[in-house]
Design a protein around this motif. Structure first.
Motif, PDB file in Angstrom:
ATOM      1  N   ARG A   2       0.839  -1.205   0.000  1.00 34.19           N
ATOM      2  CA  ARG A   2       0.000   0.000   0.000  1.00 34.19           C
ATOM      3  C   ARG A   2       0.877   1.259   0.000  1.00 34.19           C
ATOM      4  NH1 ARG A   2      -1.464   3.473   3.715  1.00 34.19           N
ATOM      5  NH2 ARG A   2      -0.435   2.282   5.344  1.00 34.19           N
ATOM      6  N   LYS A  51      -4.468   5.120  -3.610  1.00 34.87           N
ATOM      7  CA  LYS A  51      -4.375   6.581  -3.612  1.00 34.87           C
ATOM      8  C   LYS A  51      -3.037   7.048  -4.188  1.00 34.87           C
ATOM      9  CE  LYS A  51      -7.161   7.439   0.544  1.00 34.87           C
ATOM     10  NZ  LYS A  51      -7.525   6.146   1.113  1.00 34.87           N
ATOM     11  N   SER A  94      -2.177  13.650  -2.030  1.00 34.12           N
ATOM     12  CA  SER A  94      -3.183  14.711  -2.158  1.00 34.12           C
ATOM     13  C   SER A  94      -2.640  15.959  -2.858  1.00 34.12           C
ATOM     14  CB  SER A  94      -3.665  15.101  -0.757  1.00 34.12           C
ATOM     15  OG  SER A  94      -2.554  15.358   0.098  1.00 34.12           O
ATOM     16  N   ALA A 152       8.542  16.311   0.806  1.00 31.95           N
ATOM     17  CA  ALA A 152       8.853  14.928   0.402  1.00 31.95           C
ATOM     18  C   ALA A 152      10.175  14.488   1.035  1.00 31.95           C
ATOM     19  CB  ALA A 152       8.918  14.825  -1.114  1.00 31.95           C
ATOM     20  N   ASN A 212       9.951  13.663   4.691  1.00 28.80           N
ATOM     21  CA  ASN A 212       9.314  12.361   4.907  1.00 28.80           C
ATOM     22  C   ASN A 212      10.242  11.210   4.471  1.00 28.80           C
ATOM     23  OD1 ASN A 212       7.828  10.172   3.206  1.00 28.80           O
ATOM     24  ND2 ASN A 212       6.311  10.765   4.733  1.00 28.80           N
ATOM     25  N   SER A 252      -4.557   9.153  12.375  1.00 32.80           N
ATOM     26  CA  SER A 252      -3.764   8.271  11.506  1.00 32.80           C
ATOM     27  C   SER A 252      -4.012   6.808  11.879  1.00 32.80           C
ATOM     28  CB  SER A 252      -2.273   8.622  11.660  1.00 32.80           C
ATOM     29  OG  SER A 252      -1.489   7.634  11.049  1.00 32.80           O
ATOM     30  N   VAL A 253      -4.583   6.070  10.942  1.00 29.32           N
ATOM     31  CA  VAL A 253      -4.952   4.689  11.263  1.00 29.32           C
ATOM     32  C   VAL A 253      -3.756   3.733  11.219  1.00 29.32           C
ATOM     33  CG1 VAL A 253      -7.413   4.575  10.741  1.00 29.32           C
ATOM     34  CG2 VAL A 253      -5.805   4.540   8.864  1.00 29.32           C
ATOM     35  N   HIS A 254      -2.762   4.056  10.392  1.00 24.06           N
ATOM     36  CA  HIS A 254      -1.690   3.082  10.179  1.00 24.06           C
ATOM     37  C   HIS A 254      -0.428   3.337  10.986  1.00 24.06           C
ATOM     38  CE1 HIS A 254      -4.021   1.512   6.867  1.00 24.06           C
ATOM     39  NE2 HIS A 254      -4.039   2.692   6.279  1.00 24.06           N
ATOM     40  N   LYS A 313       7.348   2.987   8.849  1.00 25.33           N
ATOM     41  CA  LYS A 313       7.406   4.434   9.062  1.00 25.33           C
ATOM     42  C   LYS A 313       8.334   4.670  10.253  1.00 25.33           C
ATOM     43  CE  LYS A 313       3.507   7.189   9.074  1.00 25.33           C
ATOM     44  NZ  LYS A 313       2.036   7.476   9.046  1.00 25.33           N
ATOM     45  N   ASN A 373       3.151  11.381  11.641  1.00 23.77           N
ATOM     46  CA  ASN A 373       2.817  12.440  10.680  1.00 23.77           C
ATOM     47  C   ASN A 373       3.038  13.820  11.306  1.00 23.77           C
ATOM     48  OD1 ASN A 373       1.972  10.171   9.340  1.00 23.77           O
ATOM     49  ND2 ASN A 373      -0.212  10.681   9.328  1.00 23.77           N
TER      50      ASN A 373
HETATM   51  N1  BYC Z   1      -2.338  11.994   0.278  1.00 23.36           N
HETATM   52  O1  BYC Z   1      -2.903   6.256   8.596  1.00 23.36           O
HETATM   53  P1  BYC Z   1      -2.289   7.298   7.745  1.00 23.36           P
HETATM   54  C1  BYC Z   1       6.590  13.349  -3.921  1.00 23.36           C
HETATM   55  C2  BYC Z   1      -4.065   8.364   3.439  1.00 23.36           C
HETATM   56  S1  BYC Z   1       5.741  11.947  -3.793  1.00 23.36           S
HETATM   57  C3  BYC Z   1      -3.155  10.953   0.004  1.00 23.36           C
HETATM   58  O2  BYC Z   1      -1.498   8.350   8.415  1.00 23.36           O
HETATM   59  P2  BYC Z   1       0.091   6.217   6.462  1.00 23.36           P
HETATM   60  C4  BYC Z   1       6.855  14.056  -5.167  1.00 23.36           C
HETATM   61  C5  BYC Z   1      -3.351   7.075   3.792  1.00 23.36           C
HETATM   62  O3  BYC Z   1      -2.852   6.456   2.633  1.00 23.36           O
HETATM   63  C6  BYC Z   1       5.045  12.074  -2.159  1.00 23.36           C
HETATM   64  N2  BYC Z   1      -3.511  10.034   0.942  1.00 23.36           N
HETATM   65  O4  BYC Z   1      -1.452   6.609   6.560  1.00 23.36           O
HETATM   66  C7  BYC Z   1       6.622  13.463  -6.379  1.00 23.36           C
HETATM   67  C8  BYC Z   1      -4.461   6.315   4.495  1.00 23.36           C
HETATM   68  O5  BYC Z   1      -5.389   5.821   3.540  1.00 23.36           O
HETATM   69  P3  BYC Z   1      -5.438   4.241   3.089  1.00 23.36           P
HETATM   70  C9  BYC Z   1       4.510  10.802  -1.698  1.00 23.36           C
HETATM   71  C10 BYC Z   1      -2.988  10.193   2.173  1.00 23.36           C
HETATM   72  O6  BYC Z   1       0.280   5.454   5.205  1.00 23.36           O
HETATM   73  C11 BYC Z   1       6.798  14.194  -7.544  1.00 23.36           C
HETATM   74  C12 BYC Z   1      -5.178   7.403   5.250  1.00 23.36           C
HETATM   75  O7  BYC Z   1      -4.894   8.609   4.561  1.00 23.36           O
HETATM   76  N3  BYC Z   1       5.261  10.330  -0.558  1.00 23.36           N
HETATM   77  O8  BYC Z   1       6.843  13.823  -2.885  1.00 23.36           O
HETATM   78  O9  BYC Z   1       0.552   5.609   7.733  1.00 23.36           O
HETATM   79  C13 BYC Z   1       7.208  15.516  -7.464  1.00 23.36           C
HETATM   80  C14 BYC Z   1      -4.759   7.506   6.706  1.00 23.36           C
HETATM   81  O10 BYC Z   1      -3.430   8.018   6.848  1.00 23.36           O
HETATM   82  C15 BYC Z   1      -2.108  11.224   2.492  1.00 23.36           C
HETATM   83  C16 BYC Z   1       5.004   9.156   0.015  1.00 23.36           C
HETATM   84  O11 BYC Z   1       4.137   8.448  -0.417  1.00 23.36           O
HETATM   85  C17 BYC Z   1      -1.793  12.162   1.491  1.00 23.36           C
HETATM   86  N4  BYC Z   1      -0.985  13.213   1.709  1.00 23.36           N
HETATM   87  O12 BYC Z   1       0.825   7.647   6.331  1.00 23.36           O
HETATM   88  C18 BYC Z   1       7.477  16.089  -6.237  1.00 23.36           C
HETATM   89  C19 BYC Z   1       5.884   8.781   1.174  1.00 23.36           C
HETATM   90  N5  BYC Z   1      -1.766  11.098   3.799  1.00 23.36           N
HETATM   91  O13 BYC Z   1      -4.098   3.948   2.422  1.00 23.36           O
HETATM   92  C20 BYC Z   1       7.309  15.353  -5.078  1.00 23.36           C
HETATM   93  C21 BYC Z   1       5.603   7.420   1.740  1.00 23.36           C
HETATM   94  C22 BYC Z   1      -2.419  10.036   4.273  1.00 23.36           C
HETATM   95  O14 BYC Z   1      -5.643   3.447   4.332  1.00 23.36           O
HETATM   96  N6  BYC Z   1       4.353   7.370   2.437  1.00 23.36           N
HETATM   97  N7  BYC Z   1      -3.160   9.481   3.307  1.00 23.36           N
HETATM   98  O15 BYC Z   1      -6.578   4.188   2.106  1.00 23.36           O
HETATM   99  C23 BYC Z   1       4.192   7.700   3.750  1.00 23.36           C
HETATM  100  O16 BYC Z   1       5.124   8.100   4.432  1.00 23.36           O
HETATM  101  C24 BYC Z   1       2.837   7.498   4.368  1.00 23.36           C
HETATM  102  O17 BYC Z   1       2.092   6.663   3.534  1.00 23.36           O
HETATM  103  C25 BYC Z   1       2.055   8.834   4.623  1.00 23.36           C
HETATM  104  C26 BYC Z   1       0.663   8.464   5.203  1.00 23.36           C
HETATM  105  C27 BYC Z   1       2.796   9.681   5.616  1.00 23.36           C
HETATM  106  C28 BYC Z   1       1.839   9.622   3.328  1.00 23.36           C
END
Ligand code: BYC
Length: 334
Positions: free
Chosen positions: A52, A122, A125, A148, A151, A221-223, A233, A237
């Protein structure tokens, strides 16, 4: 350690006494900072969470090309055009590293793409907001890539080997991206009154959407709790959002621009800036598809997928021919 995480996010983590011996051994490896590799045993939920998160991250990189791609043909100089083109190409590369990392978990890139196109998965956002002026290229590089990086730097230490290694490469390129954005902002902020106004307007529009990139507040934050126990992680957040604000405010001051938050002030006691939360209703609206550009972004991805069908078919036909030729040659040699 678990109690602390449960407290910080309000969500539970499977207690150690309820884990099977295999799960306990897995958790011990994570706690000892050992990397988990594709062929290692892992709990199903760990695999699913990684698919995911990595999948969403990959989709974000690919969809993230669209708001900047919009300005390649209208960059103000040849040099700016070449830089922007290189940056957008980098995002495509980041998407590919990440899809490859996800594939090691047993999911194909086609499946991930179908999940994006059907709305099951997803993407960030932030990419549902439009890029209206050239100054937005500065704001995206400075704020969006800045968020980005905030994070992604900790994610270089994430527990899953292929994800961690992809993040190391990605972070190197992201710091160039952020600098090129800040460089555009510097030029605009020190330019004519009209340019300075454009830079301020871009900051006004991208400030809160950038804060939303870190995800909902810790209590929503659920996850986070389970993902942090598994070191998928590394920070919550809210921790990362605070770090981003603390880092970005002095950068805005240097530009002579104002952060659009009347409640922003340094809190001596906490050693951090106090700031206003984003509008979380807007965030959840964007997540369910009602942001300003959701429809356009998905239409662009769907068109790209459909328009590329002939090429994917061609590649498969070529691979099949090669495979058949090699098989025939092997039979002839026997
Ligand atoms: N947008 O329990 P939570 C870039 C969703 S690329 C959409 O806190 P988690 C770049 C979340 O998925 C940037 N959805 O979730 C590229 C969950 O829904 P689901 C991308 C969001 O996963 C090109 C629900 O909300 N970076 O920078 O523990 C040009 C509950 O949230 C968002 C990454 O993906 C959001 N903002 O934490 C320039 C980094 N936030 O899945 C730049 C890796 C939350 O249950 N990802 N949701 O349906 C992460 O670090 C984590 O997945 C997050 C969210 C911090 C984003």
């Amino acid at each position: 350690m678990y109690a602390q995480m449960v407290k910080s996010t309000g969500q539970g983590v499977k207690p150690r006494e309820e884990m099977s011996p295999q799960e306990r051994a897995f958790q011990d490896r994570i706690d000892a900072d050992q990397k988990i590799e594709p062929k290692d045993w892992m709990p199903d939920a760990y695999r699913k969470t990684l698919i995911r998160q990595i999948g969403q991250h990959a989709h974000s990189e690919i969809v993230g090309q669209l708001p900047e791609g919009n300005w390649i043909t209208r960059a103000p100089t040849l040099e700016r055009k070449a830089i922007l083109l290189a940056k957008v190409q980098d995002e495509a590369g980041h998407g590919l590293y990440l899809y490859c990392a996800a594939e090691t978990l047993g999911v194909s890139r086609d499946e991930l793409t179908q999940d994006l196109l059907s709305g099951r998965m997803k993407y960030s956002s932030i990419f549902n907001y439009p890029t209206l002026t050239w100054a937005d290229m500065g704001a995206v590089g400075w704020l969006v890539d800045g968020a980005a990086i905030m994070n992604q730097v900790p994610l270089q230490r994430t527990s899953y080997g292929p994800y961690s290694r992809a993040m190391i490469r990605i972070c190197k390129e992201e710091s160039f991206h952020q600098r090129q954005g800040y460089d555009i902002m510097m030029k605009m902020a020190n330019g004519s009154d009209a340019q300075k106004k454009m830079a301020q307007d871009a900051l006004n529009r991208f400030w809160y959407p950038s804060l939303m990139m870190f995800g909902p507040s810790d209590k929503e934050s659920v996850h986070s709790a389970q993902s942090m126990a598994w070191k998928i992680k590394i920070n919550t957040n809210d921790e990362l959002r605070q770090k981003f604000v603390d880092q970005t405010v002095p950068q805005a001051e240097l530009l002579g621009l104002s952060i659009p938050d009347p409640d922003l002030r340094w809190n001596e006691e906490r050693g951090h800036y106090d700031f206003s939360e984003p509008d979380w209703t807007e965030f959840f609206d964007v997540l369910r598809g009602a942001g300003p550009c959701n429809t356009d972004r998905m239409a662009a991805r769907r068109n790209a997928w459909d328009d590329g069908a002939w090429f994917r078919d061609g590649l498969m036909a070529h691979a099949e021919k090669k495979r058949a030729r090699a098989a025939a040659a092997k039979t002839a040699a026997e």
